[in-house]
Design an enzyme around this catalytic site. Structure first.
Site, PDB file in Angstrom:
ATOM      1  CB  CYS A 174      42.873 150.328 101.273  1.00 62.39           C
ATOM      2  SG  CYS A 174      41.658 151.180 100.239  1.00 62.39           S
ATOM      3  CB  ALA A 176      49.120 146.534 101.535  1.00 63.02           C
ATOM      4  CB  SER A 179      48.750 144.887 111.091  1.00 64.56           C
ATOM      5  OG  SER A 179      48.443 146.196 110.671  1.00 64.56           O
ATOM      6  CG  ASP A 205      47.130 147.629  98.786  1.00 69.75           C
ATOM      7  OD1 ASP A 205      46.686 148.128  99.840  1.00 69.75           O
ATOM      8  OD2 ASP A 205      47.968 148.203  98.066  1.00 69.75           O
ATOM      9  CG  ASP A 258      42.791 151.816 107.211  1.00 68.23           C
ATOM     10  OD1 ASP A 258      42.448 152.740 107.958  1.00 68.23           O
ATOM     11  OD2 ASP A 258      43.987 151.474 107.051  1.00 68.23           O
ATOM     12  CB  CYS A 311      46.414 157.101 110.144  1.00 64.47           C
ATOM     13  SG  CYS A 311      47.114 156.853 108.521  1.00 64.47           S
TER      14      CYS A 311
END
Length: 755
Positions: A174, A176, A179, A205, A258, A311
């Site tokens: 995943c 996009a 970074s 993505d 992620d 996150c």
């Protein structure tokens, strides 16, 4: 109608006035940083150490510091760091604004080689100081040219824990906005002397539009080892590669997982999370997160590492997913201890007990307490395992949770998984003959791709899970669109799989049809070694015998080839063997562009700056060795006469005919005042002049490395000799200049590697 129009105009004016008067940060003025449900939920979970909860909440309400990471490859990154320290950080340390001392940027203690920094300076303060404004312009310019990335500190952690080596095959599930993908690419290219590392990164993505954001990030690094694809990560296709003449399944050495999450760790920068947060977000996402993680470990090579990260601070999205994954794996996976990998990073160990709460405030500690009416929303895998021995053997304390108040960061969760054996549903149910009848569609498409020879796919080609896993994975609740991903229901073929399994055969659900959406991409067409395009290129640039012609591709089947790109041998293998399975958005780095009148100079293709570091090792002619002073002349003057070069470079240039050239700077270790990294620029040798074909921001970058005030110098010379060349102008027609250099006319239709 007139009344509605006047009302709309009034609303627009009011909104603009509010923004103008509110200053920086406007648009969030109405959002109160309070959410009682959030506070109550996390107090009850006990994730924050005793006595620290108020500090935790205070930190969540503070703006997030800006963090930057120096990108690019090692020797160039060192030069940028040297420039930052010597030219900016030293002066900022002594700076005072309105009687207040400015806190200079600080290196992140846990990031290797001082390559990441954070600062609390706001835009308001930056505007009050010319020095800080100059520093800000430097950051903007270097970001545009790909040498610095604005990236949240905690986002830098997962790639570091993957421990990338140049030979690793990597999947970013995943990816996009990209970074973390950029970090992975940099690690692959740790040795700048190797133009084609053996490894590669496939960055995926689900959101077609975000894929182009990903392309933009990746292209700044000019790597031939990156491919951007567009798939649902929970059912990303298994790929085949050709290995020693046989079809084989591609297993990845490293996977970054992620996953989409509720994002409550990002409240410091995404302020709208304060008013939108409820526990329902996590309950809806758990099923999707688990499916993506399961698909990841299926494609991981035995001995490989997968990093799972979110996150979010919520155990339902974090430890619950890891525990369910470990339980399903039956010992095939284990949590790695990453405590020694990032010295200086403060983190809390994963928890072994947690509870669930509905948005109405109802708590559940165990699946048995959940009423039947809630069974579609709350699933067994969301709770901690009941068996104390099993729970202890999982070592959930090896998970890492980063809390915002410990090191002034965002909130984050990360876990490192190592694969010890094939997943049990792959190992236990090998593919046998009856499956050919269950999946004729797959067999026929495989035969078409392999020239008629059918290859029995390996067990990993079966993206299925055990029966109980099927049941448990259904619990993602209703379809929920988050961050562009759709949490989909389990494969419809699950019942077929169960019927087949009762007969002693593992029948996987049929492959989902690839969902094509977004723009239709141009084809990727590899050239043959006999392609006539190589005839003049080979002789004009004197390519070495080991130049990999088969790795060169174009984006059109018919007509003139406008641009030529290169990929690594391994990515070529992936592309050729999976054209029907993969939706590829972008791959390859541009190495040559066609000149409309270039043939009169001996070659119809000029070199492209993007691919010069990849291509140059194979070029044996048309190279001019230049000094620091030569580079300054070439980057600050638009079309300098040959005589403006120093004697050595001037003599070399005079021996060359007109056309595309390489300008090569080799560092002198005996003169540390000069840049200690190689610099290679594309240029054009005219009749009596010479010019560098370098985009504007890259000019600034190289001039700063040479100790020049880049913006002032280039702007001054631009007034005298014409504007500096920028990236778009390189592909527009250029006429003969007044110095007498015959400039190339490149094709005006710029067909990039992505539409």
């Amino acid at each position: 109608m007139g009344k509605r129009s006047r009302q709309r105009q009034k609303n627009q004016t009011t909104g603009r006035d509010n923004r103008d008067n509110a200053g920086w940060g406007a648009g969030y003025a109405d959002i109160v940083k309070e959410n009682k449900l959030f506070e109550h939920y996390y107090k009850e979970q006990g994730l924050v150490p005793e006595g620290e909860f108020e500090h935790f909440m205070d930190a969540m309400r503070e703006p997030l510091p800006a963090t930057i990471r120096i990108t690019g490859y090692k020797s160039h990154a060192k030069e940028i760091l040297h420039c930052l320290k010597e030219k900016y950080f030293k002066d900022i340390q002594d700076l005072e604004i309105d009687g207040q001392k400015i806190e200079a940027p600080q290196a992140l203690s846990w990031y290797p080689d001082e390559q990441a920094w954070h600062t609390n300076m706001s835009r308001k303060i930056i505007r009050k100081s010319p020095l800080l404004e100059k520093f800000h312009q430097f950051l903007v310019s270097e970001t545009e040219s790909g040498n610095i990335s604005r990236q949240e500190a905690v986002s830098m952690i997962p790639p570091l824990l993957l421990k990338i080596e140049p030979h690793h095959k990597i999947l970013d599930m995943c990816a996009a906005p990209g970074s973390k993908t950029a970090q992975l690419i940099e690690m692959l290219h740790s040795d700048m002397d190797v133009p084609f590392p053996e490894g590669f990164v496939i960055a995926n993505d689900v959101d077609n539009k975000r894929c182009y954001l990903l392309v933009h990030q990746a292209k700044r690094l000019n790597s031939p080892c990156i491919m951007v694809v567009n798939h649902d990560a929970s059912c990303i296709p298994t790929l085949q590669i050709n290995s020693e003449g046989k079809k084989d399944i591609l297993f990845y050495d490293r996977i970054l997982c992620d996953v989409p999450c509720s994002g409550d760790g990002t409240m410091r920068k995404n302020i709208d999370v304060w008013k939108k947060w409820t526990t329902s977000n996590s309950l809806h996402l758990h099923g999707l997160q688990l499916r993506i993680a399961v698909r990841g470990v299926e494609q991981l090579a035995v001995g490989g590492r997968m990093v799972y990260s979110t996150c979010s601070l919520n155990p339902v999205e974090d430890e619950a997913v890891i525990a369910a994954l470990l339980e399903k794996s039956e010992g095939a996976l284990e949590l790695a201890d990453g405590s020694a990998d990032l010295p200086g990073l403060k983190w809390m160990p994963g928890v072994t007990s947690w509870k669930l709460m509905t948005k109405e405030g109802q708590w559940y500690s165990d699946w048995s307490e959940v009423p039947t009416s809630r069974h579609t929303q709350i699933r067994p895998t969301m709770f901690p395992p009941k068996d104390p021995e099993k729970l202890a053997s999982m070592h959930l304390e090896r998970c890492m949770r980063i809390l915002p108040h410990h090191q002034n960061t965002g909130g984050f969760f990360v876990a490192v998984l190592v694969k010890k054996a094939p997943m049990p549903w792959n190992k236990r149910y090998p593919k046998v003959l009856p499956l050919k009848h269950l999946r004729k569609d797959v067999s026929s498409s495989s035969a078409a791709q392999t020239g008629g020879s059918q290859v029995a796919p390996a067990p990993a080609d079966i993206p299925c899970v055990p029966e109980n896993a099927m049941d448990e994975q259904e619990g993602g609740g209703p379809k929920e669109k988050v961050d562009g991903e759709t949490a989909e229901e389990p494969p419809k073929g699950a019942s077929l799989a169960r019927e087949a399994k009762q007969e002693g055969v593992c029948g996987p659900p049929p492959n989902k049809k690839m969902r094509l959406f977004g723009y239709k991409e141009d084809p990727f067409v590899f050239l043959t070694e006999e392609d006539p395009v190589f005839t003049t290129i080979q002789s004009f640039y004197d390519l070495s015998p080991d130049f990999p012609k088969l790795n060169v591709l174009t984006r059109t089947h018919e007509g003139k080839k406008r641009h030529l790109y290169m990929v690594s041998k391994e990515l070529r293998n992936v592309l050729l063997n999976n054209s029907e399975r993969l939706k590829v958005i972008n791959t390859g780095v541009k190495v040559w562009s066609r000149n409309s009148d270039g043939e009169e100079f001996g070659c119809a293709f000029r070199l492209a700056q993007e691919g010069i570091y990849t291509l140059q090792p194979y070029i044996r002619s048309r190279i001019i060795a230049v000094s620091v002073e030569d580079i300054k002349v070439l980057l600050t003057q638009e079309n300098p006469f040959l005589s403006k070069l120093e004697d050595n470079a001037h003599a070399q240039a005079k021996k060359l005919g007109m056309g595309s050239i390489v300008l090569k700077y080799i560092p002198n270790p005996d003169n540390p005042a000069e840049p200690q990294c190689p610099i290679q620029l594309c240029g054009w040798r005219g009749k009596t002049s010479i010019r560098a074909f370098v985009p504007r921001n890259e000019r600034f970058h190289y001039l700063r490395m040479l100790g020049e005030e880049a913006e002032d110098q280039v702007e001054k010379d631009a007034d005298e000799e014409g504007a500096a060349v920028n990236e778009e102008e390189l592909d527009l027609e250029m006429n003969a200049d007044e110095n007498g250099s015959s400039e190339p006319k490149t094709d005006s239709s710029n067909q990039g590697t992505s539409s």
